[in-house]
Design an enzyme around this catalytic site. Structure first.
Site, PDB file in Angstrom:
ATOM      1  N   ARG A 136       0.827  -1.199   0.000  1.00  0.00           N
ATOM      2  CA  ARG A 136       0.000   0.000   0.000  1.00  0.00           C
ATOM      3  C   ARG A 136       0.867   1.257   0.000  1.00  0.00           C
ATOM      4  O   ARG A 136       2.018   1.232   0.446  1.00  0.00           O
ATOM      5  CB  ARG A 136      -0.974  -0.009   1.177  1.00  0.00           C
ATOM      6  CG  ARG A 136      -0.353  -0.159   2.556  1.00  0.00           C
ATOM      7  CD  ARG A 136      -1.430  -0.325   3.622  1.00  0.00           C
ATOM      8  NE  ARG A 136      -0.892  -0.122   4.970  1.00  0.00           N
ATOM      9  CZ  ARG A 136      -1.625  -0.058   6.065  1.00  0.00           C
ATOM     10  NH1 ARG A 136      -2.941  -0.186   5.987  1.00  0.00           N
ATOM     11  NH2 ARG A 136      -1.072   0.140   7.250  1.00  0.00           N
ATOM     12  N   ASP A 154      -5.033   6.381  16.363  1.00  0.00           N
ATOM     13  CA  ASP A 154      -3.927   5.778  15.619  1.00  0.00           C
ATOM     14  C   ASP A 154      -4.328   5.431  14.192  1.00  0.00           C
ATOM     15  O   ASP A 154      -3.470   5.051  13.384  1.00  0.00           O
ATOM     16  CB  ASP A 154      -3.404   4.527  16.333  1.00  0.00           C
ATOM     17  CG  ASP A 154      -4.493   3.512  16.626  1.00  0.00           C
ATOM     18  OD1 ASP A 154      -5.386   3.839  17.426  1.00  0.00           O
ATOM     19  OD2 ASP A 154      -4.456   2.400  16.059  1.00  0.00           O
TER      20      ASP A 154
END
Length: 510
Positions: free
Chosen positions: A261, A338
Site C-alpha cells: 500500500r 492511531d
C-alpha cells in the site's frame, strides 16, 4: 474555548464540506517457495551510500526491478532510530522508527490482485512485472531492494476512547519512499509482512479475508474521489494463520497475505500522542517540523504560530474527509486516533462498511458493542480525535498560544455564534428538501456501485478457493462507480442484497 471544542461547530464544518448527498436514495442505489533475502549487518546497511530515488530511465516504464529506487534515507537522517535491533516485542523510547526486516511468507506465492493504475501510473513499473517471481518476492517481503533498510513506526493512540499506550506498526514494514517520474513522492508499506517490535501479542500476519477487503476498498475510495491510501498489489501464500474471527472461541486456519500500500505519509495523530505522553518534547517538535516541511507547504516553517496553523489545516481537512465518507455512506469502523492520518486521508481499512440504506446508527464493526463508531457518530469522533491532537501539541505551544487555541475567536466560532447562524441552518435544510436535480446530475454524484459487505464476502469466498475472478470483477466495477456496467448488473451489484448475506458481520480480527 476554541471552536474545535464546540461539537456543534465541528459537526457543522463537516456538513459545510458535504456538497450534496442524494435524498431518498433507495437500497438499490445505496452507498460496500520461501525465499530469504539474506543477512546484512545493520552497520553495513547504515553505511550504505544511498542513491537517488528519482527514476531517470528514458523508458516509459521501468524494465528491471533492480533499478527501482526506494529508500528510507530521508527518515533515517531526520530522526534517531531505536537503539535495540531485532523483531522481538519491547517498549520503545526516544525514537520514531525501529529497523525491522519483513518475515517472508512460507510456501508458494500467488498474485491475488494488482492495480495497473498504481503500478504503472504511480510507481513507473511495467505491469508485466506483476507476473514475475521477482515481483512476488519484492512486494511480499521475501526480498529487499538494494540498499533498503525497512522501518517500523512507533506510535500510540486512543482506542475506543481510552489511551492504549504504545501501539505502532505491528505487522507493517515501510520499504521507503519512491519519487515517480512525475515528481510525486510515495511511501511504500507492506501490510502482513511479519512481526515487529510493536506486534504485542500478534503474529505480524494479515489474512486473505481482510487483505482482499483492504485492497478493494483502498482503490474503490480513490475512484469515488475520497482521499485515501492506495493499494498496489495483493500477494497470497499457503502459510497458515490462525484467527478467532469473532472472538467467540472459534479459532480457524486461514491463509496469510500481504498488501503493498502507498501513501504520501503514514504519520497519524497517534504518532504525536506517544511522544507527548512520554515527555519526549524535543522529538515531538522535530517530528512536527518534519511533517510541516514535507507535507504542509502552505505553512511557513519560520512562522512562530506554525503549529497552530498546522492544527487548523488538519481540522479543516479532517472535516472534509469525514464529510466525504458520509457522502458515499462509508463507515470506517475503527476511528481510533492511531487510524487518523495527519494528512487527512483514509488509512487502515479494517471492519469498514457501506450503508445498504440510510441508518445513522449503522455500525459495521461487530466488535463495537456500544456503537461508538456508528456512521452517524463519525463527526463527533473526529472532534474527539482532534482534541487529542491539540493535547499532543500543547507541550510545544507557548502559554499565549495555548490560551489562544482554546479561546481565540476563529472563523468557525464566529460563524457558529453569529446571530443569523441558526436561521441560515434552517434555511439551508429547507432548501435541501426542495432541491430537485436532473437525473443525469444526480447519477454523476451518487455512485451506483460501492463495496458493500456482501460483495466483498462473495469475492473472499471464491478467493479462498484460489478463484480471484470476482476480486477482478469488483476491481473493474469499482474503478467506474458512477457508470452502469453490464457485468456488474448481472452480478447484482446495484440490486438489493441477496438473502444469503443477511447477518453478515465483520470484526477487528484480521
Amino acid at each position: 474555548m476554541m471552536s474545535i471544542h464546540n461539537a456543534s461547530s465541528f459537526v457543522f464544518l463537516c456538513l459545510a464540506n458535504l456538497i450534496v448527498v442524494s435524498a431518498g436514495m433507495d437500497s438499490c442505489e445505496s452507498v460496500d517457495e520461501f525465499h530469504s533475502h539474506g543477512t546484512v549487518s545493520d552497520r553495513q546497511r547504515y553505511t550504505h551510500v544511498f542513491k537517488s530515488n528519482l527514476n531517470m530511465s528514458g523508458e516509459k516504464h521501468l524494465l528491471d526491478l533492480d533499478l527501482f529506487k526506494v529508500s528510507c534515507r530521508k527518515l533515517i537522517e531526520a530522526f534517531p532510530l531505536d537503539q535495540v535491533s531485532g523483531n522481538f516485542v519491547r517498549s520503545v523510547k526516544n525514537c520514531i522508527f525501529s529497523v525491522s526486516d519483513p518475515t517472508p511468507l512460507r510456501g508458494p506465492l500467488m498474485l491475488g490482485a494488482v492495480s495497473k493504475e498504481v503500478i504503472e501510473g504511480l510507481l513507473d513499473l511495467d505491469i508485466a512485472f506483476s507476473q514475475s517471481e521477482d515481483f512476488l518476492q519484492y512486494f511480499s517481503g521475501g526480498r529487499l531492494f538494494p540498499g533498503s533498510i525497512p522501518l517500523t513506526h512507533r506510535y500510540g493512540g486512543h482506542q475506543f476512547g481510552y489511551w492504549a499506550g504504545q501501539l505502532g506498526d505491528g505487522r507493517a514494514h515501510l520499504l521507503g519512499e519512491y519519487t515517480s517520474r512525475s515528481g510525486e513522492r510515495w511511501e511504500l508499506q507492506l501490510k502482513g509482512s511479519g512481526r515487529t517490535p510493536y506486534s504485542r501479542s500478534g503474529d505480524g500476519r494479515a489474512v486473505l479475508r481482510s487483505s482482499v477487503r483492504e485492497f478493494l476498498c483502498s482503490e474503490a475510495m480513490h475512484f469515488l474521489g475520497v482521499p485515501t491510501s492506495r493499494a498496489a498489489s495483493l500477494i497470497v501464500s499457503e502459510e497458515p494463520v490462525w484467527r478467532d474471527q469473532f472472538y467467540n472461541g472459534t479459532v480457524k486456519k486461514e491463509r496469510g497475505a500481504v498488501v503493498l500500500r502507498l501513501a504520501k505519509s503514514w504519520f497519524r495523530i497517534g504518532s504525536l500522542e506517544v511522544l507527548a505522553k512520554a515527555g519526549e518534547q524535543d522529538l515531538l517538535r522535530k517530528l512536527l517540523d518534519f511533517v510541516i516541511e514535507e507535507q504542509f507547504p502552505s505553512v511557513d516553517s519560520n512562522d512562530p504560530d506554525k503549529y497552530l496553523i498546522f492544527f487548523s489545516q488538519v481540522v479543516s481537512e479532517t472535516a472534509n474527509l469525514i464529510a466525504q465518507w458520509m457522502s458515499v455512506g462509508f463507515a470506517h469502523g475503527v476511528c481510533n486516533t492511531d487510524n487518523f492520518s495527519l494528512l487527512s486521508v483514509t488509512i487502515d481499512y479494517g471492519p469498514f462498511g457501506f450503508m445498504e440504506s440510510y441508518n445513522p446508527e449503522f455500525v459495521p464493526n461487530s466488535s463495537d458493542d456500544e456503537g461508538r463508531y456508528s456512521i452517524g457518530s463519525q463527526a463527533n469522533v473526529g472532534l474527539f480525535n482532534l482534541e487529542k491532537l491539540l493535547e499532543s501539541l500543547t507541550p510545544v505551544l507557548t502559554s499565549k498560544q495555548t490560551q489562544g487555541a482554546h479561546q481565540a475567536a476563529w472563523a468557525l466560532q464566529d460563524l457558529a455564534s453569529h446571530e443569523l447562524y441558526a436561521d441560515w441552518v434552517k434555511m439551508y435544510r429547507q432548501r435541501l428538501k426542495r432541491y430537485v436535480q436532473a437525473e443525469t446530475e444526480t447519477r454523476s454524484i451518487n455512485p451506483r456501485y460501492v463495496l458493500r459487505t456482501w460483495m466483498a464476502e462473495s469475492a473472499i469466498r471464491k478467493a479462498e478457493r484460489n478463484d480471484y475472478s470476482e476480486v477482478a470483477l469488483l476491481q473493474q466495477t469499482l474503478s467506474q462507480p458512477y457508470l452502469t456496467q453490464a457485468a456488474a448488473e448481472s452480478a447484482g451489484y446495484a440490486a438489493r442484497p441477496p438473502g444469503w448475506s443477511v447477518g453478515l458481520k465483520v470484526s477487528c480480527s484480521s
